[in-house]
Design a protein around this motif. Structure first.
Motif, short mmCIF file in Angstrom:
data_model
loop_
_atom_site.label_atom_id
_atom_site.label_comp_id
_atom_site.label_asym_id
_atom_site.label_seq_id
_atom_site.Cartn_x
_atom_site.Cartn_y
_atom_site.Cartn_z
N ALA A 137 0.82 -1.21 0.00
CA ALA A 137 0.00 0.00 0.00
C ALA A 137 0.86 1.26 0.00
CB ALA A 137 -0.94 -0.01 1.20
N GLU A 138 1.97 1.22 0.71
CA GLU A 138 2.85 2.39 0.76
C GLU A 138 3.35 2.75 -0.64
OE1 GLU A 138 5.90 1.35 3.48
OE2 GLU A 138 4.63 1.51 5.26
N GLY A 139 3.56 1.74 -1.48
CA GLY A 139 4.03 2.00 -2.83
C GLY A 139 3.02 2.74 -3.69
N LEU A 140 1.75 2.78 -3.25
CA LEU A 140 0.71 3.47 -4.01
C LEU A 140 0.40 4.86 -3.46
CD1 LEU A 140 -1.73 0.44 -4.46
CD2 LEU A 140 -0.18 1.40 -6.17
N LEU A 141 1.07 5.23 -2.37
CA LEU A 141 0.86 6.54 -1.78
C LEU A 141 1.88 7.55 -2.30
CD1 LEU A 141 0.23 5.49 1.94
CD2 LEU A 141 -1.47 6.37 0.33
N HIS A 142 1.40 8.74 -2.59
CA HIS A 142 2.27 9.82 -3.07
C HIS A 142 2.03 11.05 -2.20
CE1 HIS A 142 1.58 7.09 -6.49
NE2 HIS A 142 2.84 7.36 -6.81
N ILE A 143 2.53 10.98 -0.97
CA ILE A 143 2.36 12.07 -0.01
C ILE A 143 3.74 12.62 0.33
CG2 ILE A 143 1.39 12.73 2.21
CD1 ILE A 143 -0.35 10.25 2.12
#
Length: 742
Positions: free
Chosen positions: A364-370
């Motif tokens: 999931a972290e790989g899909l976050l762009h924050i």
């Protein structure tokens, strides 16, 4: 010395005077508070009927009635919680009238945010409904709606007060009422995440999935206390203004289905506890009951009229309300506190994912762009969460802001499906041209997901009917971002291949194929995939109808494969926007065990555009054989509904294929303004193309022309068509069709 002493004495005198002034002011403020009764606003549940609460708030503000405490149930919790957090009645009115409720109450993200793996699930004719399986029993979701989109909207709306944990610290103290579905106890939510508390309060059992808070499974508070007057009194309200928007019981004539009966039973519970609460009203309390007639709790299109009804009902109590009115100065002070100024987005210091599935949080972290040390971009966060949810593994994906060691962080909570991680899906396809030619297929798919930290899946398909088959594939991502993968597979299927001359079928073969292979590939974001691999297999071509010279035979196959796919359609059944493009190269080679060496290229394209309710779609197919002479089992087929309508199914076949069609359809029902919710389309097509055995046969003059007119319905079982097809040469066919057309 005397000077210092004088300064000291003067300071003491000043402090004493200041203290006396402060004490006197405090005493005056306290006396003012004692002179004014503490007013509690109770907003009951009622679904869409609860929009009337906004009209009541407008009337209260017009009469300058300050509110000291709000208690809400279900829709009352939504309106009350947002008003308590700083929204004006006008803000709420604009919000509720601008929401696309049909989209909001649908969990699935826009298809562009679904992973490519999940997009592949849309093809074929399997229904979207998943039936969970955990040996030895089947599992169902805990609600038809998981509340994914609704939860995100509530989180976004309450973001300005996201750092407030105690609801007494909101601009107006607030409580939400929920029900512990395990114990049937009332739960008064007065702290925690405001969006989550509101979401729990309106979770109608069976419709919305329950919300777990502090290890308690919570559903709609209307089951135990739809109009929580007693809670307002318990929390110190001197005067209660209660707004009752409960739905009335429906007549016998309308109890025509199991859902209607269940709805009546639930409404009876709500009405009973509402009546009990109304008996607790004192002579000083005010009851407002908007005249909403037979407005349904699910009919959000009538929200404007409900708001107006609420305002009219409150204005009818103007004499009682005016007794609670305060001066303009005092009310301006109330509004200044209630209308919280817009806060800038917080600066993000850290991001953390909490995932209770078998997957590593890194997926999931790989899909976050924050970006860190930057203001939170809520729109981007919503898109990222949609992509996480679009992987299909989670019941709900939410986020919250937290403060830890003087740092602000975003915590994303990905909660696994309670009915997973293994799922069955079923499907049915049917085609009949009313001339004695019909075929049907029933299918099932069993998918085992999140088999390891990287997100491996094992998918197995089985099909019975005209085209029986078995397919299984193990899909193993190689990175946490699920970009690169390997996929060994086994495919067994049977199909019919007809031979036609001048519209008459002269032979019919039954082709049985078994293939073993493996692919390696890469997912290209959510929009595409590239894969390459090899296959080895064998099969039989059995003559079922035909002349003796059309003999049966056995064949061996072995080929290399490369496929590039782009998929940005908004939906597959009746696409309105986007495109689908796929290019497949097949290289049959003797050193892989094939009987023939040849190369084939197949291109598939779909482009859809919509203007208001009218959609135009261009479907195209191109097939070419560059070398070699493949046998009949490798020919490209063409013919049938929307594939040269009017001609028989797969009437044409050859080593080369060219086809294009222009399909148009107008959406009659299923729009936001339509009373019929099932999408029904009226459409037609113009089609041209052919299949050729040799390149010398390809010419414009050899193109076949056809067209169709149809009524299409987007049913739960898939797209259904009742159609008429007309082709050149006076060929006419009627079709009854259930299943995908591409």
């Amino acid at each position: 010395m005397k000077k210092r002493y004088s300064i000291f004495i003067a300071s003491l005198f000043l402090l004493a005077s200041l203290n006396h002034t402060i004490y006197a002011q405090s005493e005056t403020d306290t006396q003012t508070q004692l002179d004014r009764p503490r007013i509690g606003l109770v907003l009951g549940g009622g679904g869409a009927r609860g929009a009337a609460h906004i009209g009541v708030l407008k009337a209260l503000e017009a009469e300058q009635v300050p509110i000291d405490l709000i208690i809400g149930t279900s829709m009352g919790a939504i309106i009350g919680g947002l008003y308590a957090s700083g929204y004006s009645p006008e803000d709420l009115e604009n919000l509720i009238e601008s929401i696309d409720w049909r989209t909001l109450l649908r969990d699935a993200p826009d298809r562009k945010y679904s992973s490519f793996r999940r997009k592949q699930d849309d093809f074929g004719f399997l229904v979207k409904f998943e039936l969970g399986f955990k040996w030895p029993k089947f599992l169902l979701p805990r609600g038809f709606i998981q509340g994914q989109r609704l939860g995100l909207l509530l989180q976004q709306l309450t973001l300005p007060v996201a750092s407030i944990n105690d609801f007494d610290d909101l601009p107006i103290p607030f409580r939400a009422i929920a029900t512990d579905i395990e114990t049937d106890e009332q739960v008064i939510l007065g702290c925690g995440n405001l969006a989550q508390a509101i979401r729990a309060s309106m979770s109608v059992p069976g419709v919305f999935a329950p919300v777990e808070i502090n290890h308690r499974l919570l559903v709609d508070g209307g089951i135990v206390n739809n109009l929580p007057i007693d809670v307002a009194h318990q929390l110190g309200a001197d005067i209660v203004i209660a707004v009752d928007v409960t739905s009335p019981l429906v007549s016998q004539e309308k109890l025509t289905s199991a859902f209607a009966i269940l709805g009546q039973m639930l409404n009876t519970l709500v009405l009973n506890n509402t009546q009990q609460q109304r008996t607790l009203l004192t002579l000083d309390d005010i009851l407002i009951t908007p005249d909403l007639g037979e407005m349904l709790a699910a009919n959000f299109t009538e929200s404007p009229s409900a708001i107006h009804a609420g305002e009219i009902a409150a204005q009818a109590q103007v004499d009682a309300l005016q007794r609670l009115s305060v001066s303009s100065t005092a009310y301006d002070a109330f509004l200044a506190k209630q209308r919280q100024p817009a806060m800038p987005p917080p600066i993000v210091d850290f991001v953390r994912v909490q995932d209770d599935s078998n997957l590593s949080p890194k997926v999931a972290e790989g899909l976050l762009h924050i970006p860190l040390q930057q203001p939170l971009d809520v729109k981007q966060l919503d898109k990222d969460i949609a992509k996480i949810y679009g992987q299909g593994y989670y019941e709900q994906v939410s986020y919250r802001l937290v403060e830890e060691a003087e740092e602000t962080g975003v915590v994303v909570n990905a909660r696994k499906k309670s009915w997973g991680p293994n799922y069955f899906r079923f499907g049915l396809s049917l085609e009949d041209d009313f001339t004695g030619n019909s075929n049907y297929n029933v299918a099932t798919r069993f998918t085992m997901t999140t088999l390891n930290k990287l997100g491996a899946e094992w998918r197995t398909d089985g099909q019975l009917g005209e085209r029986p088959g078995f397919f299984t594939e193990f899909y193993q991502p190689l990175t946490y971002e699920s970009r690169f993968f390997v996929a060994p597979q086994l495919d067994y299927n049977k199909r019919n291949v007809g031979v036609f001359e001048d519209g008459n079928q002269t032979a019919d073969y039954r082709v049985t194929t078994t293939l073993i292979g493996a692919d390696v590939g890469k997912e290209l974001g959510t929009w595409g995939e590239f894969r390459t691999g090899l296959r080895h297999g064998w099969g039989d071509v059995d003559l079922r109808v035909g002349e003796p010279q059309d003999e049966s035979y056995h064949f061996n196959s072995g080929f290399l494969l490369a496929k590039l796919t782009y998929d940005q359609l908004d939906q597959v059944s009746f696409p309105h926007h986007g495109s689908y493009n796929a290019v497949t190269w097949t290289g049959s080679r003797g050193w892989l065990g094939a009987d023939h060496d040849f190369d084939q290229l197949f291109v598939r394209s779909i482009i859809a555009r919509t203007w208001w309710r009218t959609t135009l779609r261009v479907d195209s197919k191109l097939g070419a054989t560059f070398a070699g002479d493949p046998a009949v089992e490798n020919n490209f087929p063409l013919g049938g509904f929307l594939n040269l309508s009017g001609f028989s199914l797969d009437e044409f076949s050859g080593q080369h294929l060219g086809f294009t069609s222009l399909i148009g359809y107008y959406q009659l029902t299923g729009t936001n303004s339509s009373s019929i919710k099932i999408p029904i389309y009226l459409g037609g097509s113009i089609e041209t193309g052919n299949a050729w055995q040799d390149t010398d046969d390809i010419s414009v003059d050899s193109l076949r022309w056809a067209g169709s007119a149809f009524i299409g319905i987007d049913t739960l079982l898939g797209p259904f068509y009742l159609a008429y097809g007309h082709a050149e040469g006076g060929r006419d066919l009627f079709y009854l069709f259930l299943g995908r057309t591409f």
